[in-house]
Enzyme design. Structure first.
Site, mmCIF file in Angstrom:
data_model
loop_
_atom_site.group_PDB
_atom_site.id
_atom_site.type_symbol
_atom_site.label_atom_id
_atom_site.label_comp_id
_atom_site.label_asym_id
_atom_site.label_seq_id
_atom_site.Cartn_x
_atom_site.Cartn_y
_atom_site.Cartn_z
ATOM 1 N N THR A 91 3.750 -41.620 -29.326
ATOM 2 C CA THR A 91 2.515 -41.662 -30.102
ATOM 3 C C THR A 91 2.212 -43.114 -30.425
ATOM 4 O O THR A 91 3.045 -43.981 -30.222
ATOM 5 C CB THR A 91 2.643 -40.792 -31.370
ATOM 6 O OG1 THR A 91 1.346 -40.597 -31.920
ATOM 7 C CG2 THR A 91 3.540 -41.421 -32.411
ATOM 8 N N TYR A 147 -6.810 -39.188 -33.313
ATOM 9 C CA TYR A 147 -5.466 -38.596 -33.250
ATOM 10 C C TYR A 147 -5.564 -37.073 -33.146
ATOM 11 O O TYR A 147 -4.927 -36.456 -32.284
ATOM 12 C CB TYR A 147 -4.709 -39.009 -34.521
ATOM 13 C CG TYR A 147 -3.319 -38.472 -34.641
ATOM 14 C CD1 TYR A 147 -2.273 -39.038 -33.934
ATOM 15 C CD2 TYR A 147 -3.032 -37.407 -35.493
ATOM 16 C CE1 TYR A 147 -0.982 -38.554 -34.053
ATOM 17 C CE2 TYR A 147 -1.750 -36.912 -35.630
ATOM 18 C CZ TYR A 147 -0.727 -37.484 -34.908
ATOM 19 O OH TYR A 147 0.546 -36.998 -35.033
ATOM 20 N N GLY A 190 4.481 -31.418 -39.606
ATOM 21 C CA GLY A 190 3.630 -31.946 -40.665
ATOM 22 C C GLY A 190 3.943 -33.426 -40.795
ATOM 23 O O GLY A 190 4.596 -34.013 -39.918
#
Lengths: 396, 80
Positions: free
Chosen positions: A239, A303, A334
């Site tokens: 990421t 994102y 999360g």
């Protein structure tokens, strides 16, 4: 690794390497060539070159990597090389060494290979031709027959130097996998993670790769195949930074940056690695998505959009690859305590903790444990499924 | 000696909810303390405003989900 008989004129291979100051120092330590044009900025500034130039033979040494590990690979004996240094190489340049088989002499078992090196601007910095003889291992007559069955479980983690990536690499190693992983920038951390995996007693292969670059992914696939011979599981945990940006200020370039990591990167890797899994009729693919695709947060459109696309891509492939024995599942964390959320205000984290039934943020190990389960045979009847690792924040 | 913000918040919570101060941990919340219902929450907000001489916005009241967040909110207003 192709056998000599399988190599054809026109076959190609690449190696990519970003030149660093450390490379120069190592080369000087090894060879003793501390010519000031290579190591002394002040000296170099008074020459027409203005800045230090990387040793030509340092760049050229990656031709050895290419011949010795990829084309033709193990058994190659390099007996001739021509070289022309055409353009200076500087620290920070990303070199792509390309090899192409020009001639093949079956009787002598030799190859003539074009070996050119390009920089990141696609300028040819070195040109040359190699001649290589190919030896093959002599198998003892009483050796057991080679089996196509791969017994050692192996995994590849894309983005293995990040918070969730590192935890996944270590959890998979702990579960008995030999692990390869990619990193983009943090070479030092990648080396530390490799040491940890080896301390567990598992093999580890580290590759610097930008998975949005098809050529780098092909080189990655060749390395993994050579080192492991096959692959059981692939984990996508790469990421990038996800700064909060209002739509009014959002440029497409920011959207594209996220798509490059989450969608194009996944696409490139699966294009290169799924055939390995197909040949075994078994494979586990795990994509890390995000809770925010179901429970969006403001100002994170790039994102959230890219992760949503990854979610759709994973489900589409789960359906298509199921008949081939390849499972594709997702882990949706999360907010997880990694460097990625270091800039999030403390109070915002406390609010998330308070709104989470299990009253805390996710830890990288929580996510890694779910990934490990999805990479293991224990989850063989799951595909297209999502495990939500968010302490109960979304119950669907 | 001046009491710290967390101690003062804990004393207000103890007085409003009628529970011992030492039973109020960092994660004490309406889910963990039976006495902390919605009516008591409003009393608590008023008592905290009086104790610290501040006024909470609607958003800040909604964010007072547990002891730790109340302390953070008060500290934010006081600039502590």
């Amino acid at each position: 690794m192709p056998r000599f008989e399988e190599i054809k004129v026109g076959d190609t291979a690449v190696v990519v390497h970003a030149i660093t100051e450390k490379d120069i120092q190592r080369f000087v330590d090894l060879t003793g060539d501390d010519n000031r044009i290579h190591v002394d900025k002040e000296y170099a500034s008074h020459t027409p070159l203005k800045k230090p130039v990387v040793h030509g033979m340092l760049g050229a040494s990656f031709i050895s990597t290419l011949i010795g590990t990829k084309l033709p690979g193990d058994g190659a004996l390099w007996f001739s090389q021509s070289l022309e240094f055409l353009f200076p190489v500087r620290v920070g340049d990303v070199l792509t060494v390309r090899a192409e088989v020009l001639k093949k002499h079956d009787g002598e078992r030799t190859l003539e290979i074009r070996t050119d090196i390009y920089n990141q601007d696609n300028q040819k910095v070195t040109a040359g031709t190699a001649k290589v003889k190919v030896y093959e291992e002599e198998v003892p007559k009483d050796a057991p027959p080679a089996s196509a069955e791969q017994t050692q479980e192996t995994a590849l983690v894309i983005g293995g130097s990040g918070g969730i990536g590192e935890a996944s690499v270590l959890a998979l190693a702990g579960a008995g996998f030999d692990v390869a992983f990619t990193y983009l920038k943090n070479e030092e951390k990648a080396a530390q993670i490799k040491e940890k995996v080896e301390a567990i007693g598992r093999k580890c292969v580290v590759c610097r790769a930008d998975v949005a670059d098809e050529g780098q992914v092909k080189a990655l696939a060749q390395t993994v195949e050579r080192k492991f011979g096959g692959l059981t599981a692939i984990v996508f945990s790469a990421t990038g930074k996800a700064p909060a940006i209002k739509f009014g200020a959002l440029e497409w370039g920011e959207m594209q940056r996220h798509f490059n990591v989450h969608v194009k990167g996944t696409f490139n890797v699966l294009k290169a690695f799924v055939p390995m899994m197909e040949s075994r009729k078994y494979g586990k693919i795990v994509c890390v998505t995000s809770m925010y695709i179901e429970y969006p947060s403001t100002d994170l459109a790039p994102y959230i959009t890219a992760k949503s696309a990854l979610n759709g891509f994973s489900k589409a492939l789960a359906l298509e690859l199921a008949p081939k024995g390849i499972r594709v599942n997702m882990v949706s964390p999360g907010m997880t305590e990694t460097d990625l959320v270091a800039a999030v205000p403390q109070k915002a984290k406390m609010l998330i903790e308070a709104r989470t039934p299990l009253q805390r943020l996710s830890q990288p190990s929580d996510v890694a444990n779910a990934i490990c389960f999805l990479a293991s045979p224990q989850s063989d009847f799951l595909t297209g499924e999502t495990i939500r690792v968010n302490g109960g924040q979304t119950m669907i | 000696m001046t009491q710290s913000v967390p101690d003062r918040v804990r004393n207000v919570l103890s007085a409003v909810l009628g529970v011992p101060a030492d039973s109020i941990g960092e994660f004490a919340s309406p889910q963990t303390l039976e006495a902390w219902d919605s009516l008591k929450h409003m009393n608590l907000v008023l008592a905290l405003e009086e104790e610290f001489g501040v006024s909470f916005s609607d958003e800040q009241m909604l964010e007072m989900l547990n002891f730790k967040l109340i302390v953070a909110t008060v500290q934010e207003i006081l600039g502590a």
